[in-house]
Scaffold this motif. Structure first.
Motif, PDB file in Angstrom:
ATOM      1  N   ASP A 229       0.841  -1.195   0.000  1.00  0.00           N
ATOM      2  CA  ASP A 229       0.000   0.000   0.000  1.00  0.00           C
ATOM      3  C   ASP A 229       0.879   1.250   0.000  1.00  0.00           C
ATOM      4  OD1 ASP A 229       0.619   0.966   2.622  1.00  0.00           O
ATOM      5  OD2 ASP A 229      -1.073  -0.048   3.535  1.00  0.00           O
ATOM      6  N   ILE A 230       0.262   2.366  -0.341  1.00  0.00           N
ATOM      7  CA  ILE A 230       0.905   3.679  -0.301  1.00  0.00           C
ATOM      8  C   ILE A 230      -0.014   4.598   0.485  1.00  0.00           C
ATOM      9  CG2 ILE A 230       1.721   5.676  -1.612  1.00  0.00           C
ATOM     10  CD1 ILE A 230       2.247   3.820  -3.962  1.00  0.00           C
ATOM     11  N   MET A 231       0.538   5.303   1.458  1.00  0.00           N
ATOM     12  CA  MET A 231      -0.258   6.246   2.232  1.00  0.00           C
ATOM     13  C   MET A 231       0.275   7.655   2.041  1.00  0.00           C
ATOM     14  SD  MET A 231       1.798   7.335   4.965  1.00  0.00           S
ATOM     15  CE  MET A 231       0.647   7.748   6.269  1.00  0.00           C
ATOM     16  N   THR A 232      -0.588   8.634   2.266  1.00  0.00           N
ATOM     17  CA  THR A 232      -0.194  10.026   2.164  1.00  0.00           C
ATOM     18  C   THR A 232      -1.182  10.881   2.939  1.00  0.00           C
ATOM     19  OG1 THR A 232       0.593  11.718   0.626  1.00  0.00           O
ATOM     20  CG2 THR A 232      -1.494  10.626   0.062  1.00  0.00           C
ATOM     21  N   TYR A 233      -0.909  12.181   3.008  1.00  0.00           N
ATOM     22  CA  TYR A 233      -1.769  13.089   3.761  1.00  0.00           C
ATOM     23  C   TYR A 233      -2.193  14.267   2.885  1.00  0.00           C
ATOM     24  CZ  TYR A 233      -0.176  10.669   7.963  1.00  0.00           C
ATOM     25  OH  TYR A 233       0.097   9.710   8.908  1.00  0.00           O
ATOM     26  N   ALA A 234      -3.456  14.692   3.059  1.00  0.00           N
ATOM     27  CA  ALA A 234      -3.963  15.893   2.398  1.00  0.00           C
ATOM     28  C   ALA A 234      -4.031  17.012   3.421  1.00  0.00           C
ATOM     29  CB  ALA A 234      -5.351  15.636   1.810  1.00  0.00           C
ATOM     30  N   THR A 255      -6.564  14.095  11.130  1.00  0.00           N
ATOM     31  CA  THR A 255      -5.753  14.693  12.189  1.00  0.00           C
ATOM     32  C   THR A 255      -6.340  16.053  12.505  1.00  0.00           C
ATOM     33  OG1 THR A 255      -3.743  13.579  11.429  1.00  0.00           O
ATOM     34  CG2 THR A 255      -3.460  15.498  12.844  1.00  0.00           C
ATOM     35  N   GLN A 256      -6.643  16.297  13.744  1.00  0.00           N
ATOM     36  CA  GLN A 256      -7.251  17.560  14.133  1.00  0.00           C
ATOM     37  C   GLN A 256      -6.244  18.711  14.034  1.00  0.00           C
ATOM     38  OE1 GLN A 256     -10.602  18.008  14.811  1.00  0.00           O
ATOM     39  NE2 GLN A 256     -10.545  15.921  13.983  1.00  0.00           N
ATOM     40  N   PRO A 257      -6.730  19.960  13.962  1.00  0.00           N
ATOM     41  CA  PRO A 257      -5.818  21.111  13.911  1.00  0.00           C
ATOM     42  C   PRO A 257      -4.796  21.068  15.032  1.00  0.00           C
ATOM     43  CG  PRO A 257      -8.058  21.816  13.463  1.00  0.00           C
ATOM     44  CD  PRO A 257      -8.142  20.366  13.857  1.00  0.00           C
ATOM     45  N   MET A 258      -3.555  21.417  14.692  1.00  0.00           N
ATOM     46  CA  MET A 258      -2.457  21.379  15.653  1.00  0.00           C
ATOM     47  C   MET A 258      -1.837  22.767  15.809  1.00  0.00           C
ATOM     48  SD  MET A 258      -0.566  17.853  14.441  1.00  0.00           S
ATOM     49  CE  MET A 258       0.741  18.089  15.654  1.00  0.00           C
ATOM     50  N   CYS A 281      -2.413  27.953  14.528  1.00  0.00           N
ATOM     51  CA  CYS A 281      -2.977  26.608  14.343  1.00  0.00           C
ATOM     52  C   CYS A 281      -3.039  26.280  12.856  1.00  0.00           C
ATOM     53  CB  CYS A 281      -4.390  26.531  14.913  1.00  0.00           C
ATOM     54  SG  CYS A 281      -4.500  26.683  16.697  1.00  0.00           S
ATOM     55  N   ASN A 282      -2.787  25.018  12.525  1.00  0.00           N
ATOM     56  CA  ASN A 282      -3.059  24.603  11.153  1.00  0.00           C
ATOM     57  C   ASN A 282      -4.482  24.033  11.097  1.00  0.00           C
ATOM     58  OD1 ASN A 282      -2.996  21.962  12.099  1.00  0.00           O
ATOM     59  ND2 ASN A 282      -1.061  21.451  11.120  1.00  0.00           N
ATOM     60  N   ALA A 283      -4.874  23.504   9.974  1.00  0.00           N
ATOM     61  CA  ALA A 283      -6.237  22.972   9.826  1.00  0.00           C
ATOM     62  C   ALA A 283      -6.266  21.454   9.881  1.00  0.00           C
ATOM     63  CB  ALA A 283      -6.852  23.464   8.517  1.00  0.00           C
ATOM     64  N   GLY A 284      -5.161  20.838  10.297  1.00  0.00           N
ATOM     65  CA  GLY A 284      -5.135  19.391  10.362  1.00  0.00           C
ATOM     66  C   GLY A 284      -4.940  18.761   8.992  1.00  0.00           C
ATOM     67  N   SER A 285      -5.057  17.456   8.925  1.00  0.00           N
ATOM     68  CA  SER A 285      -4.841  16.740   7.670  1.00  0.00           C
ATOM     69  C   SER A 285      -5.724  15.499   7.612  1.00  0.00           C
ATOM     70  CB  SER A 285      -3.368  16.346   7.514  1.00  0.00           C
ATOM     71  OG  SER A 285      -2.966  15.502   8.587  1.00  0.00           O
ATOM     72  N   ILE A 286      -5.770  14.901   6.432  1.00  0.00           N
ATOM     73  CA  ILE A 286      -6.531  13.672   6.217  1.00  0.00           C
ATOM     74  C   ILE A 286      -5.576  12.613   5.700  1.00  0.00           C
ATOM     75  CG2 ILE A 286      -8.471  12.604   5.023  1.00  0.00           C
ATOM     76  CD1 ILE A 286      -9.595  15.436   4.598  1.00  0.00           C
TER      77      ILE A 286
END
Length: 296
Positions: A229-234, A255-258, A281-286
């Motif tokens: 598999d390949i994983m990544t974040y948006a 991932t919630q805002p950090m 704060c950032n907006a987190g990621s998926i």
């Protein structure tokens, strides 16, 4: 507040963005101004709508808080649920990477130079080439990677480029996109080891939109490495990752805002506080994962 450039900037963040939009002859209107953010709606000639949420650092220092950030974040997500494209941009990115921010906005509006991936050639590239490209064309620059691939547009296809598109027309090819990948993480399973890789970075050349580019780079990687598999974040400041879903990735988790700390001297972001740093704060990621079948 100090900024990391020698010229004195007299225009506000939103004024700078509006000046650029005027230069690009884009129709827009400011439809909301909150305590620390300006909301701008843009329409191109085809009527495509893009909403920009611009977070002004000075106003954030005065009025920003976890509670009103959560309200801003929820509004961003709700806009996207209605089908609206909405992007959140912190002022430090505009100050440090203005060309990358402008390029990404242009791509979302469909006004970038379009290049079909079928016209390109894919091959491995070294760390130096990948880093040089990503430092110029990715919002978060480069990271160390195990495997790197590039897409190259041969000179014979330079004819598709707009006359005002800036590049070396005498070169034999043009590097138009790069993807980098991690070393595998290997998990023990009853049916044998499971090899998972991470797509670390993907970027296209400033001012371009490479149709099918990421998919072509992924296929080259899969042919060579045969991953399970390949994983990544948006990055949720920019999207909900629809582009990943379109090419077969599955949304796994959020991932919630950090909170981060921004140096007011050079606009670098770190996880640790320091004297004079601004808490933002950032907006987190998926997290997205694409699973591949094991070979027979």
């Amino acid at each position: 507040m100090p900024v990391p450039s020698s010229p004195i900037i007299t225009q506000s963040f939103s004024e700078q963005v509006c000046k650029w939009l005027n230069k690009m002859h884009l129709r827009y209107e400011i439809n909301l101004e909150t305590a620390f953010a300006t909301h701008i709606e843009i329409r191109n000639d085809n009527g495509r709508l893009l909403s920009l949420v611009l977070v002004n650092l000075e106003d954030w220092q005065k009025s920003g808080s976890p509670d009103n950030w959560q309200l801003e974040f929820c509004d961003l997500i709700n806009r996207r649920k209605t089908g609206e494209k909405s992007v959140l941009i912190w002022e430090d990115y505009w100050l440090t990477e203005p060309q990358v921010v402008k390029s990404r906005i242009s791509a979302m509006l469909g006004i970038s130079q379009k290049i079909a991936a079928r016209l390109t050639q894919v091959r491995r590239i070294d760390q130096e080439t990948a880093s040089h490209f990503l430092e110029k064309n990715h919002l978060n620059a480069s990271v160390s990677a195990k495997t790197r691939f590039g897409l190259f547009l041969p000179k014979r296809y330079f004819r598709i480029l707009k006359s005002d598109f800036e590049c070396d027309r005498e070169s034999e090819e043009l590097l138009v996109a790069v993807a980098t990948f991690s070393a595998p993480r290997v998990f023990a399973r009853e049916d044998g080891p499971f090899r998972s890789f991470e797509l670390l970075r993907f970027a296209s050349l400033l001012g371009t939109n490479i149709s099918g580019g990421l998919d072509k780079l992924l296929m080259a990687f899969v042919r060579e490495k045969n991953p399970d598999d390949i994983m990544t974040y948006a990055d949720r400041e920019w999207s909900e990752g629809a582009g990943y879903e379109k090419i077969g990735f599955e949304r796994i988790s959020e991932t919630q805002p950090m909170q981060f700390y921004l140096s007011s001297e050079d606009m670098t972001r770190t996880a640790k506080s320091s004297l004079g740093a601004i808490a933002i704060c950032n907006a987190g990621s998926i997290k997205f994962v694409k699973t591949y079948k094991l070979p027979d």
